[in-house]
Scaffold this motif. Structure first.
Motif, PDB file in Angstrom:
ATOM      1  N   ARG A   1       0.832  -1.204   0.000  1.00  0.00           N
ATOM      2  CA  ARG A   1       0.000   0.000   0.000  1.00  0.00           C
ATOM      3  C   ARG A   1       0.874   1.265   0.000  1.00  0.00           C
ATOM      4  O   ARG A   1       0.684   2.182  -0.807  1.00  0.00           O
ATOM      5  CB  ARG A   1      -0.916  -0.012   1.223  1.00  0.00           C
ATOM      6  N   GLN A   2       1.839   1.339   0.908  1.00  0.00           N
ATOM      7  CA  GLN A   2       2.710   2.509   0.988  1.00  0.00           C
ATOM      8  C   GLN A   2       3.597   2.628  -0.252  1.00  0.00           C
ATOM      9  O   GLN A   2       3.892   3.729  -0.721  1.00  0.00           O
ATOM     10  CB  GLN A   2       3.576   2.429   2.251  1.00  0.00           C
ATOM     11  N   THR A   3       4.002   1.473  -0.790  1.00  0.00           N
ATOM     12  CA  THR A   3       4.821   1.510  -2.006  1.00  0.00           C
ATOM     13  C   THR A   3       4.038   2.102  -3.165  1.00  0.00           C
ATOM     14  O   THR A   3       4.535   2.949  -3.923  1.00  0.00           O
ATOM     15  CB  THR A   3       5.292   0.086  -2.367  1.00  0.00           C
ATOM     16  N   TRP A   4       2.794   1.648  -3.332  1.00  0.00           N
ATOM     17  CA  TRP A   4       1.956   2.182  -4.416  1.00  0.00           C
ATOM     18  C   TRP A   4       1.708   3.673  -4.226  1.00  0.00           C
ATOM     19  O   TRP A   4       1.771   4.459  -5.177  1.00  0.00           O
ATOM     20  CB  TRP A   4       0.623   1.438  -4.438  1.00  0.00           C
ATOM     21  N   ASP A   5       1.463   4.104  -2.979  1.00  0.00           N
ATOM     22  CA  ASP A   5       1.208   5.526  -2.719  1.00  0.00           C
ATOM     23  C   ASP A   5       2.439   6.377  -3.050  1.00  0.00           C
ATOM     24  O   ASP A   5       2.337   7.412  -3.700  1.00  0.00           O
ATOM     25  CB  ASP A   5       0.806   5.701  -1.249  1.00  0.00           C
ATOM     26  N   ALA A   6       3.627   5.941  -2.597  1.00  0.00           N
ATOM     27  CA  ALA A   6       4.845   6.704  -2.888  1.00  0.00           C
ATOM     28  C   ALA A   6       5.158   6.709  -4.382  1.00  0.00           C
ATOM     29  O   ALA A   6       5.608   7.731  -4.937  1.00  0.00           O
ATOM     30  CB  ALA A   6       6.024   6.123  -2.102  1.00  0.00           C
ATOM     31  N   LEU A   7       4.915   5.573  -5.034  1.00  0.00           N
ATOM     32  CA  LEU A   7       5.164   5.495  -6.476  1.00  0.00           C
ATOM     33  C   LEU A   7       4.241   6.433  -7.236  1.00  0.00           C
ATOM     34  O   LEU A   7       4.650   7.102  -8.191  1.00  0.00           O
ATOM     35  CB  LEU A   7       4.976   4.054  -6.948  1.00  0.00           C
ATOM     36  N   TRP A   8       2.987   6.507  -6.808  1.00  0.00           N
ATOM     37  CA  TRP A   8       2.040   7.419  -7.470  1.00  0.00           C
ATOM     38  C   TRP A   8       2.457   8.872  -7.265  1.00  0.00           C
ATOM     39  O   TRP A   8       2.378   9.692  -8.174  1.00  0.00           O
ATOM     40  CB  TRP A   8       0.645   7.172  -6.902  1.00  0.00           C
ATOM     41  N   ARG A   9       2.926   9.217  -6.051  1.00  0.00           N
ATOM     42  CA  ARG A   9       3.396  10.591  -5.802  1.00  0.00           C
ATOM     43  C   ARG A   9       4.614  10.910  -6.656  1.00  0.00           C
ATOM     44  O   ARG A   9       4.739  12.015  -7.189  1.00  0.00           O
ATOM     45  CB  ARG A   9       3.716  10.751  -4.316  1.00  0.00           C
ATOM     46  N   LEU A  10       5.521   9.950  -6.788  1.00  0.00           N
ATOM     47  CA  LEU A  10       6.689  10.169  -7.641  1.00  0.00           C
ATOM     48  C   LEU A  10       6.275  10.418  -9.089  1.00  0.00           C
ATOM     49  O   LEU A  10       6.808  11.311  -9.758  1.00  0.00           O
ATOM     50  CB  LEU A  10       7.620   8.957  -7.570  1.00  0.00           C
ATOM     51  N   GLN A  11       5.338   9.610  -9.574  1.00  0.00           N
ATOM     52  CA  GLN A  11       4.887   9.761 -10.961  1.00  0.00           C
ATOM     53  C   GLN A  11       4.300  11.155 -11.182  1.00  0.00           C
ATOM     54  O   GLN A  11       4.585  11.820 -12.181  1.00  0.00           O
ATOM     55  CB  GLN A  11       3.847   8.690 -11.278  1.00  0.00           C
ATOM     56  N   ARG A  12       3.479  11.612 -10.246  1.00  0.00           N
ATOM     57  CA  ARG A  12       2.864  12.935 -10.390  1.00  0.00           C
ATOM     58  C   ARG A  12       3.928  14.040 -10.348  1.00  0.00           C
ATOM     59  O   ARG A  12       3.873  14.989 -11.123  1.00  0.00           O
ATOM     60  CB  ARG A  12       1.846  13.152  -9.273  1.00  0.00           C
ATOM     61  N   MET A  13       4.919  13.915  -9.467  1.00  0.00           N
ATOM     62  CA  MET A  13       5.947  14.950  -9.350  1.00  0.00           C
ATOM     63  C   MET A  13       6.830  15.008 -10.587  1.00  0.00           C
ATOM     64  O   MET A  13       7.183  16.083 -11.064  1.00  0.00           O
ATOM     65  CB  MET A  13       6.801  14.691  -8.098  1.00  0.00           C
ATOM     66  N   ILE A  14       7.200  13.846 -11.128  1.00  0.00           N
ATOM     67  CA  ILE A  14       8.125  13.817 -12.257  1.00  0.00           C
ATOM     68  C   ILE A  14       7.430  14.209 -13.554  1.00  0.00           C
ATOM     69  O   ILE A  14       7.948  14.996 -14.347  1.00  0.00           O
ATOM     70  CB  ILE A  14       8.775  12.425 -12.382  1.00  0.00           C
ATOM     71  N   GLU A  15       6.224  13.664 -13.766  1.00  0.00           N
ATOM     72  CA  GLU A  15       5.548  13.917 -15.046  1.00  0.00           C
ATOM     73  C   GLU A  15       4.941  15.298 -15.137  1.00  0.00           C
ATOM     74  O   GLU A  15       4.755  15.828 -16.231  1.00  0.00           O
ATOM     75  CB  GLU A  15       4.451  12.865 -15.266  1.00  0.00           C
ATOM     76  N   HIS A  16       4.612  15.909 -14.002  1.00  0.00           N
ATOM     77  CA  HIS A  16       3.921  17.198 -14.038  1.00  0.00           C
ATOM     78  C   HIS A  16       4.730  18.276 -13.328  1.00  0.00           C
ATOM     79  O   HIS A  16       4.179  19.140 -12.657  1.00  0.00           O
ATOM     80  CB  HIS A  16       2.549  17.080 -13.377  1.00  0.00           C
ATOM     81  N   SER A  17       6.038  18.246 -13.454  1.00  0.00           N
ATOM     82  CA  SER A  17       6.873  19.274 -12.831  1.00  0.00           C
ATOM     83  C   SER A  17       7.963  19.662 -13.785  1.00  0.00           C
ATOM     84  O   SER A  17       8.063  19.159 -14.904  1.00  0.00           O
ATOM     85  CB  SER A  17       7.453  18.752 -11.508  1.00  0.00           C
ATOM     86  N   GLN A  18       8.817  20.602 -13.305  1.00  0.00           N
ATOM     87  CA  GLN A  18       9.903  21.105 -14.140  1.00  0.00           C
ATOM     88  C   GLN A  18      11.138  20.225 -14.082  1.00  0.00           C
ATOM     89  O   GLN A  18      12.155  20.568 -14.669  1.00  0.00           O
ATOM     90  CB  GLN A  18      10.291  22.523 -13.661  1.00  0.00           C
TER      91      GLN A  18
END
Length: 882
Positions: free
Chosen positions: A864-881
């Motif tokens: 559960r925590q792995t999926w949550d952290a992975l999703w946060r990473l995806q959002r930060m990398i794909e939608h940031s500078q």
């Protein structure tokens, strides 16, 4: 009107749409038919009057000729019974009434045009003509009297028709037409309301439900009593209301939970506030202790520096070679600068308490500005900036004031200007502002072409520990005391300070200082020599050199191109050429070509003003001085007999073989950056991606130094260092790690690493560590007084695209996602380590925090925590500078 139309309900709109076309059609058709009926009644009356008048005129011919009134009366008797006939009048040829039906009728006018229409009557007038009556039995009417067969007018017949009965009929027509139209409208209204209600009633119910939902009654639903599209709409609203109600219940539950957590947090914060109040009291006492400690430490630091200054001055009084004297002079200057930096904080405290006492010592403005320029020039030239002094020629040679405080002010201003300027120039101007019998007011102006300051933040700059923007402290550093000390010192000396700036256009700081001027002062001696040609591409540099040489020659020649310099030296009697070079010009092939061309055509004295040592072998007629040159050094190079000739300041430059360095780093992007840093510094670099290859490279080749990453596949950095140390005890090894834990650093040092450097990488720190550990020629470095650059700036400096960094982050993200899908913890740990290395190396703190959470979740096998952290990473990398 438009607002009123907007307030109309949907039922009213349906009625309007239904009735308006029918109303218009009914009005048009009814009006048309009523108008036709009215016209027909009026026309019929006129036609009867016309017909009757013609008939009467034909019948009355004989009666009028014979004046037979009984005959005429018989003609009137029957028509006069018609209710529409108001009067019938017979007139003779002289228009006199012979006989009429209504003895009280109105007069018949001869001058009126007929038919003559009034409100109540229509008058018709017809002439009665003699059309040829058989008069054989009446000998009194002979042919001679009638003029033969030509018809003659024997009288008139007037028929008066009454319009009263016709008007009554017209009114009846209008009344019947309106009655029929109203009946039709009522029937239409009934039908429209009946059928419109079947549409509007469901819509009104739906509207009422929507209003109740809007007011918060989420349990209201639309009753399904409709068909077609309205039923679809009702069902859709009911489903939407159901989902909103469920979402609201979920949200209320979450709010309740969050409120409980917030309540607990507030209680915790209240406890922390109490603890903070106690800590603040302790901190106040610690601050007082810190101030005392700072005063003592400043004294302890000043004492050895004062000794350095004293011994360097004593050394300067001994018999030294010219270059040794130059070294002692620079030691004196830099030691004095270090003293002024140490004194900044104490000076601020003293200025606040008015504890500083000014001195009145002799000072030379030219020498003072030159001291500051020489100390700041390396920092400016390393950034490609022109550092230009411009002193007015009318400044007195000797003034009295506090040279240390003036130097402190100008050093702060020039250092700030260089710090905040990326391209262009920094100019120090000194003008004579005003002069009295014993006081000379000078204006010191420092101008740069840097980032500038927004106008709404200028006034805050003269407050302690304040800069124009928080990002300035992060990017450029500094404590925010420079301008405050400059303002306080200038005001203490009786002067003032002002600042002008425009964002992205640069900054100008002006200091007005009154200085004592002893009287009288002798004019400086002028030395005449042959003409001097000045060549510099920057117009302010040419102006400065002209000001410096005005004592030597009346009007030195200033040119802006190499071709013009050669043309002038060929056409005029030139004693020397002064050639100012741009920063980094001595390393360009264009300079080498220009110098070759100049040396071919000119063999006289040539003074090169360079920002860095030239790499070419120079002829004997060329003297190289640091740029910008002191006036005394410049005059000494031109006239060595009258002035002390300076030593060639770049005569000891040497070239040695570059360092051979092995870089062991598993991350491609990190390895690229480190390689670029070392190669641009002049090193020869070999690379590998794991500890096993690092061991193999170290066994195969000889390296001057090894840069070893700690976390690598196959064999990590610690094991690789231990293996290499078993075979090689001499090659320096520098370990690179993002882990700040001291135990890992100790393990690296025990394994044989000579030094441990933390990520993110500081290129200057890496170069300094390598230079300290090697015995060969040092790596090229930025001067030490230049602020270290950020990682973002490092990417630009070493020509690494930010898109490349973003692609590398996406690559690691894809690897993490693939490992998560395949349930491969080893693969996820590998890519999470790579991601942490990138975040630490390039100062991405948000990414690093999430990466640490991901790494922890992977170790704990928490899906559960792995999926949550992975999703946060995806959002930060794909939608940031990144």
């Amino acid at each position: 009107m438009l607002n009123r139309f907007k307030d109309i309900t949907i039922r009213q709109r349906v009625l309007i749409v239904s009735l308006l076309p029918l109303l218009l059609i009914t009005l048009l058709l009814g009006s048309y038919f009523i108008h036709n009926q009215l016209e027909d009644a009026e026309t019929a009356l006129r036609e009867r009057g016309e017909s009757m008048s013609h008939l009467m005129a034909a019948a009355a011919e004989f009666g009028l000729i014979t004046d037979d009134k009984e005959m005429l009366a018989s003609l009137i008797r029957h028509p006069n019974q018609d209710i529409d006939v108001a009067d019938i009048v017979f007139l003779n040829s002289d228009f006199d009434v012979v006989l009429r039906a209504d003895q009280y009728g109105s007069n018949i006018r001869r001058d009126q045009s007929y038919p003559w229409i009034t409100d109540r009557y229509i008058y018709f007038l017809q002439p009665v003509m003699a059309t040829g009556i058989d008069v054989l039995d009446s000998p009194e009417f002979s042919d001679t009297e009638t003029g033969g067969n030509r018809p003659t007018q024997v009288g008139w017949v007037a028929v008066v028709m009454s319009r009263v009965h016709t008007q009554h009929r017209q009114q009846e027509i209008i009344l019947k037409g309106i009655t029929i139209a109203l009946a039709g409208l009522l029937v239409t209204l009934y039908l429209a309301m009946r059928f419109g209600r079947r549409i509007t009633t469901p819509l009104l119910k739906i509207t009422d439900v929507v209003e109740q939902l809007e007011r918060g009654h989420l349990n209201v639903r639309v009753q399904h009593q409709t068909t077609g599209e309205l039923m679809t709409l009702s069902r859709g609203i009911n489903r939407l209301a159901q989902r909103v109600q469920e979402s609201n219940q979920t949200l209320e539950s979450q709010v309740d939970k969050a409120t409980n957590r917030l309540r607990k947090t507030l209680v915790h914060m209240e406890r922390q506030n109490l603890a903070l109040n106690a800590a603040r009291k302790k901190a106040d006492g610690a601050n007082r202790t810190k101030d005392d400690f700072l005063a003592r430490m400043s004294h302890e630091l000043r004492t050895p520096l004062t000794s350095v200054l004293g011994f360097s001055r004593l050394l300067d009084e001994t018999n030294l070679r010219p270059e040794q004297k130059e070294y002692t002079r620079i030691i004196n200057q830099t030691s004095s600068l270090l003293l002024s930096i140490i004194d900044d904080i104490l000076d601020f405290s003293k200025l606040q308490s008015n504890a500083i006492k000014l001195e009145k010592l002799p000072l030379n403005v030219d020498s003072l500005v030159s001291d500051i320029i020489e100390m700041q020039a390396p920092a400016a030239h390393s950034k490609g900036l022109e550092l230009i002094p411009l002193l007015a020629t009318d400044i007195p040679e000797e003034l009295h004031g506090d040279p240390m405080r003036i130097r402190q002010i100008l050093t702060n201003l020039v250092s700030n200007a260089i710090k905040f300027t990326e391209h262009g120039h920094v100019v120090i101007r000194v003008y004579l502002e005003s002069q009295t019998e014993d006081t000379t007011t000078l204006m010191f102006e420092v101008e740069d072409t840097g980032v500038g300051i927004p106008k709404n933040r200028i006034r805050n700059l003269f407050q302690a520990f304040t800069q124009a923007d928080n990002s300035i402290t992060r990017k450029f550093g500094g404590s925010g005391l420079g301008l405050v000390i400059a303002r306080l010192l200038s005001e203490l000396m009786g002067g003032s300070i002002e600042l002008e700036s425009e964002e992205d256009q640069g900054t100008v700081v002006r200091i007005y200082l009154p200085l004592f001027c002893p009287q009288p002062q002798a004019l400086p001696q002028t030395y005449h020599t042959n003409q001097v040609v000045i060549f510099d591409q920057h117009p302010l540099n040419r102006r400065n050199l002209k000001n410096q040489l005005n004592r030597l020659v009346p009007r030195p020649i200033s040119v802006a191109s190499c071709e013009e310099m050669l043309r002038r030296q060929a056409s005029e009697k030139v004693g020397a050429i002064v050639w100012g070079l741009e920063p980094n010009a001595t390393r360009s092939s264009a300079f080498a070509e220009e110098l070759r061309m100049v040396c071919t055509q000119y063999q006289g004295p040539l003074i090169l003003l360079a920002c860095e040592p030239p790499e070419l072998a120079l002829p004997e007629n060329i003297i190289v001085l640091r740029k910008p040159a002191r006036t005394s050094n410049l005059l000494g190079a031109l006239l060595p007999d009258q002035f002390s000739a300076p030593q060639d300041e770049y005569s000891e430059a040497r070239v040695e073989l570059p360092l051979h360095i092995l870089v062991a780093e598993d991350n491609d992007f990190n390895r690229l950056l480190i390689t670029r840093i070392l190669e641009q510094a002049g090193a020869k670099v070999a690379t590998c991606t794991n500890g096993e290859d690092a061991i193999r490279w170290a066994q195969k080749e000889s390296f001057d130094l090894i840069l070893m990453d700690v976390h690598m596949p196959k064999v990590d950095g610690i094991q690789a260092t231990e293996t290499i140390r078993e075979q090689d005890r001499h090659t320096p090894i520098v370990a690179l790690t993002a882990n700040v834990i001291a135990s890992e650093h100790q393990r690296l040092l025990h394994a044989g690493a000579n030094k441990v450097l933390l990520k993110p990488i500081n290129d200057q720190e890496v170069k300094t560590a390598i230079n300290a550990l090697t015995q060969k020629a040092p790596l090229a470095q930025t001067p030490v007084d230049v602020e270290p650059v950020s990682s973002s700036q490092m990417l630009e400096d070493y020509q690494i695209s930010k898109d490349l960094l973003h692609s590398e982050l996406l690559k690691q993200l894809e690897g993490l996602q693939a490992g998560f899908e395949n349930r491969s913890p080893e693969r996820m740990r590998h890519h999470s380590h790579q991601l942490l290395g990138l975040a630490g190396l390039y100062e991405l703190p948000e990414l690093e925090v999430v990466g640490i959470d991901l790494n922890r979740a992977i170790k704990q096998d928490d899906i559960r925590q792995t999926w949550d952290a992975l999703w946060r990473l995806q959002r930060m990398i794909e939608h940031s500078q990144y």
